[in-house]
Write a protein that holds these residues in place. Structure first.
Motif, PDB file in Angstrom:
ATOM      1  N   MET A   1       0.835  -1.202   0.000  1.00  0.00           N
ATOM      2  CA  MET A   1       0.000   0.000   0.000  1.00  0.00           C
ATOM      3  C   MET A   1       0.876   1.261   0.000  1.00  0.00           C
ATOM      4  N   LYS A   2       2.007   1.190   0.731  1.00  0.00           N
ATOM      5  CA  LYS A   2       2.911   2.337   0.770  1.00  0.00           C
ATOM      6  C   LYS A   2       3.486   2.605  -0.617  1.00  0.00           C
ATOM      7  N   PHE A   3       3.916   1.535  -1.279  1.00  0.00           N
ATOM      8  CA  PHE A   3       4.496   1.686  -2.620  1.00  0.00           C
ATOM      9  C   PHE A   3       3.444   2.153  -3.620  1.00  0.00           C
ATOM     10  N   ASP A   4       2.211   1.680  -3.455  1.00  0.00           N
ATOM     11  CA  ASP A   4       1.127   2.106  -4.345  1.00  0.00           C
ATOM     12  C   ASP A   4       0.882   3.603  -4.220  1.00  0.00           C
ATOM     13  N   SER A   5       0.951   4.127  -2.984  1.00  0.00           N
ATOM     14  CA  SER A   5       0.710   5.558  -2.790  1.00  0.00           C
ATOM     15  C   SER A   5       1.814   6.376  -3.446  1.00  0.00           C
ATOM     16  N   ILE A   6       3.064   5.887  -3.365  1.00  0.00           N
ATOM     17  CA  ILE A   6       4.172   6.576  -4.046  1.00  0.00           C
ATOM     18  C   ILE A   6       3.954   6.533  -5.556  1.00  0.00           C
ATOM     19  N   PHE A   7       3.530   5.349  -6.035  1.00  0.00           N
ATOM     20  CA  PHE A   7       3.270   5.160  -7.469  1.00  0.00           C
ATOM     21  C   PHE A   7       2.258   6.184  -7.964  1.00  0.00           C
ATOM     22  N   GLU A   8       1.151   6.327  -7.230  1.00  0.00           N
ATOM     23  CA  GLU A   8       0.096   7.258  -7.647  1.00  0.00           C
ATOM     24  C   GLU A   8       0.584   8.705  -7.595  1.00  0.00           C
ATOM     25  N   SER A   9       1.453   9.017  -6.617  1.00  0.00           N
ATOM     26  CA  SER A   9       1.921  10.394  -6.473  1.00  0.00           C
ATOM     27  C   SER A   9       2.812  10.824  -7.640  1.00  0.00           C
ATOM     28  N   LEU A  10       3.346   9.852  -8.373  1.00  0.00           N
ATOM     29  CA  LEU A  10       4.240  10.165  -9.489  1.00  0.00           C
ATOM     30  C   LEU A  10       3.489  10.399 -10.800  1.00  0.00           C
ATOM     31  N   GLY A  11       2.161  10.297 -10.744  1.00  0.00           N
ATOM     32  CA  GLY A  11       1.351  10.603 -11.927  1.00  0.00           C
ATOM     33  C   GLY A  11       1.478   9.593 -13.048  1.00  0.00           C
ATOM     34  N   PRO A  12       1.129   8.327 -12.804  1.00  0.00           N
ATOM     35  CA  PRO A  12       1.203   7.327 -13.875  1.00  0.00           C
ATOM     36  C   PRO A  12       0.243   7.649 -15.013  1.00  0.00           C
ATOM     37  N   VAL A  13       0.644   7.309 -16.210  1.00  0.00           N
ATOM     38  CA  VAL A  13      -0.202   7.505 -17.392  1.00  0.00           C
ATOM     39  C   VAL A  13      -0.593   6.127 -17.917  1.00  0.00           C
ATOM     40  N   GLY A  14      -1.888   5.872 -17.938  1.00  0.00           N
ATOM     41  CA  GLY A  14      -2.349   4.551 -18.371  1.00  0.00           C
ATOM     42  C   GLY A  14      -1.842   3.447 -17.471  1.00  0.00           C
ATOM     43  N   GLY A  15      -1.681   3.764 -16.172  1.00  0.00           N
ATOM     44  CA  GLY A  15      -1.214   2.761 -15.220  1.00  0.00           C
ATOM     45  C   GLY A  15       0.268   2.464 -15.326  1.00  0.00           C
ATOM     46  N   MET A  16       1.034   3.323 -16.008  1.00  0.00           N
ATOM     47  CA  MET A  16       2.464   3.090 -16.214  1.00  0.00           C
ATOM     48  C   MET A  16       3.260   4.341 -15.848  1.00  0.00           C
ATOM     49  N   LEU A  17       4.479   4.112 -15.327  1.00  0.00           N
ATOM     50  CA  LEU A  17       5.414   5.195 -15.057  1.00  0.00           C
ATOM     51  C   LEU A  17       6.602   5.066 -15.997  1.00  0.00           C
ATOM     52  N   SER A  18       6.956   6.168 -16.657  1.00  0.00           N
ATOM     53  CA  SER A  18       8.119   6.146 -17.547  1.00  0.00           C
ATOM     54  C   SER A  18       9.401   6.177 -16.730  1.00  0.00           C
ATOM     55  N   GLY A  19      10.517   5.876 -17.390  1.00  0.00           N
ATOM     56  CA  GLY A  19      11.808   5.913 -16.722  1.00  0.00           C
ATOM     57  C   GLY A  19      12.130   7.287 -16.166  1.00  0.00           C
ATOM     58  N   ASP A  20      11.704   8.344 -16.869  1.00  0.00           N
ATOM     59  CA  ASP A  20      11.965   9.710 -16.418  1.00  0.00           C
ATOM     60  C   ASP A  20      11.306  10.009 -15.081  1.00  0.00           C
ATOM     61  N   LYS A  21      10.127   9.406 -14.849  1.00  0.00           N
ATOM     62  CA  LYS A  21       9.414   9.648 -13.597  1.00  0.00           C
ATOM     63  C   LYS A  21       9.967   8.795 -12.461  1.00  0.00           C
ATOM     64  N   VAL A  22      10.490   7.618 -12.790  1.00  0.00           N
ATOM     65  CA  VAL A  22      11.001   6.719 -11.757  1.00  0.00           C
ATOM     66  C   VAL A  22      12.423   7.091 -11.354  1.00  0.00           C
ATOM     67  N   LYS A  23      13.197   7.620 -12.323  1.00  0.00           N
ATOM     68  CA  LYS A  23      14.616   7.890 -12.076  1.00  0.00           C
ATOM     69  C   LYS A  23      14.861   8.756 -10.838  1.00  0.00           C
ATOM     70  N   PRO A  24      14.135   9.906 -10.674  1.00  0.00           N
ATOM     71  CA  PRO A  24      14.387  10.737  -9.491  1.00  0.00           C
ATOM     72  C   PRO A  24      14.178   9.991  -8.174  1.00  0.00           C
ATOM     73  N   VAL A  25      13.175   9.097  -8.157  1.00  0.00           N
ATOM     74  CA  VAL A  25      12.911   8.332  -6.941  1.00  0.00           C
ATOM     75  C   VAL A  25      14.079   7.401  -6.645  1.00  0.00           C
ATOM     76  N   LEU A  26      14.574   6.738  -7.695  1.00  0.00           N
ATOM     77  CA  LEU A  26      15.710   5.834  -7.511  1.00  0.00           C
ATOM     78  C   LEU A  26      16.952   6.602  -7.063  1.00  0.00           C
ATOM     79  N   LEU A  27      17.229   7.715  -7.750  1.00  0.00           N
ATOM     80  CA  LEU A  27      18.422   8.496  -7.424  1.00  0.00           C
ATOM     81  C   LEU A  27      18.335   9.083  -6.025  1.00  0.00           C
ATOM     82  N   ASN A  28      17.124   9.375  -5.575  1.00  0.00           N
ATOM     83  CA  ASN A  28      16.928   9.949  -4.248  1.00  0.00           C
ATOM     84  C   ASN A  28      17.358   8.992  -3.140  1.00  0.00           C
ATOM     85  N   SER A  29      17.452   7.707  -3.466  1.00  0.00           N
ATOM     86  CA  SER A  29      17.873   6.724  -2.464  1.00  0.00           C
ATOM     87  C   SER A  29      19.365   6.831  -2.155  1.00  0.00           C
ATOM     88  N   LYS A  30      20.117   7.549  -3.019  1.00  0.00           N
ATOM     89  CA  LYS A  30      21.570   7.726  -2.866  1.00  0.00           C
ATOM     90  C   LYS A  30      22.343   6.419  -3.019  1.00  0.00           C
TER      91      LYS A  30
END
Length: 262
Positions: A1-30
Motif C-alpha cells: 500500500m505504501k508503494f502504491d501511494s508513491i506510485f500514484e503520487s508520481l502521476g502514472p499515465v495509463g497505469g504506467m510510469l516512464s523511466g523519467d518519472k522513476v529515475k528521481p525516486v531511484l536516485l533519491n535513495s543515494k
C-alpha cells in the motif's frame, strides 16, 4: 500500500510510469548507480521501458533492501515476481479444447483424400464440448451462499473485490498464507489484482475443499473449475494482453536509461 501511494503520487499515465518519472525516486535513495541500474533491470519485467504498479513495488522493495544493506540479486527470485507477471496456469485447461480445430483439418484432408475416412473425424466434436456446457464445480447452493458474502465484501459495489477486501475472510480460514496466495493466483484469472463474483466463489470453493477434505489447490484449474464467464474470455484476454505489450515501443528508451544510470 505504501508503494502504491508513491506510485500514484508520481502521476502514472495509463497505469504506467516512464523511466523519467522513476529515475528521481531511484536516485533519491543515494544508492550507487550500478545498484540502481540492476534494480531497474530486475523490476522492468516486461522490458518495455516503463513500470506498472506491480513492477514499481518490486523496484521499491529492492531499493529498501539495498538501503538495509542486503545485496541485490542478479536475477529476480520467483517469490519476488508479482503474481500478475507470473505465467498463468489457468491457460492450460483451455488446451483440451484445442483438439477440435485439428479435427476440422482431418475432415478436410479426408474429403480430399480417401473416401473411407469421413467417419473417424465425426466423433471428434463430441470430446470438445463448448466450455459453457461443462458443469461448474461450484454448485448453485454454494454459489448463492458465496454471492451473499461477496455482496457484503464488495464495499465499493464495483462488482470486484480486491485483496484488501478479502484479506480478513481469507485469514480467518486459518490456512497457510502460501496456500491462500496460491488460491488467489489461480482465481485471479485476468491478472487484475481483483476477483469477480464467480472468481470469488471459486476461491471460497477451493478454500472449503482444503478445510473439509484436506485437498490442496491444483497446479492448474481444470475446465470444470474455470468460472463459466471466464471460459470464453480467457483465450481472448491473453491475446489482448500480448497485443498490448507488443504495441509498446520503448525498448530504446530503456537501454538509454540503463546506460545513463550506469
Amino acid at each position: 500500500m505504501k508503494f502504491d501511494s508513491i506510485f500514484e503520487s508520481l502521476g502514472p499515465v495509463g497505469g504506467m510510469l516512464s523511466g523519467d518519472k522513476v529515475k528521481p525516486v531511484l536516485l533519491n535513495s543515494k544508492l550507487p548507480v550500478d545498484i540502481l541500474g540492476r534494480v531497474w533491470e530486475l523490476s522492468d519485467l516486461d522490458r518495455d521501458g516503463m513500470l506498472d504498479r506491480d513492477e514499481f513495488s518490486v523496484a521499491m522493495f529492492l531499493v529498501y533492501r539495498a538501503l538495509e544493506g542486503e545485496s541485490i540479486p542478479m536475477s529476480l527470485p520467483p517469490p519476488l515476481v508479482p503474481p500478475s507477471k507470473r505465467k498463468k496456469p489457468a491457460v492450460a485447461p483451455v488446451m483440451p479444447l484445442l483438439p477440435s480445430p485439428p479435427s476440422v483439418k482431418d475432415s478436410r484432408s479426408s474429403h480430399t483424400g480417401s473416401k473411407t475416412l469421413p467417419h473417424p473425424p465425426k466423433p471428434a466434436p463430441a470430446p470438445a464440448p463448448t466450455p459453457a456446457a461443462v458443469p461448474w464445480v461450484v454448485s448453485a447452493a454454494e454459489k448463492t451462499k458465496y454471492d451473499e458474502l461477496f455482496s457484503k465484501t464488495d464495499g465499493d459495489m464495483d462488482g470486484l473485490v480486491s485483496g484488501a477486501e478479502v484479506r480478513d475472510i481469507f485469514l480467518k480460514t486459518g490456512l497457510p498464507s502460501a496456500t491462500l496466495a496460491r488460491i488467489w493466483e489461480l482465481c485471479d484469472i485476468g491478472d487484475m489484482g481483483k476477483l469477480t463474483r464467480e472468481q470469488f466463489a471459486l476461491a471460497l470453493y477451493l478454500i472449503n475443499l482444503k478445510l473439509t477434505k484436506g485437498l490442496d489447490p491444483p497446479q492448474t484449474l481444470s475446465l470444470e473449475m474455470i468460472p463459466p464467464s471466464d471460459r470464453q474470455n480467457s483465450k481472448q484476454n491473453n491475446a489482448n494482453l500480448a497485443a498490448d505489450f507488443s504495441a509498446i515501443k520503448e525498448l530504446d528508451t530503456l537501454s538509454n536509461e540503463i546506460v545513463e544510470l550506469q
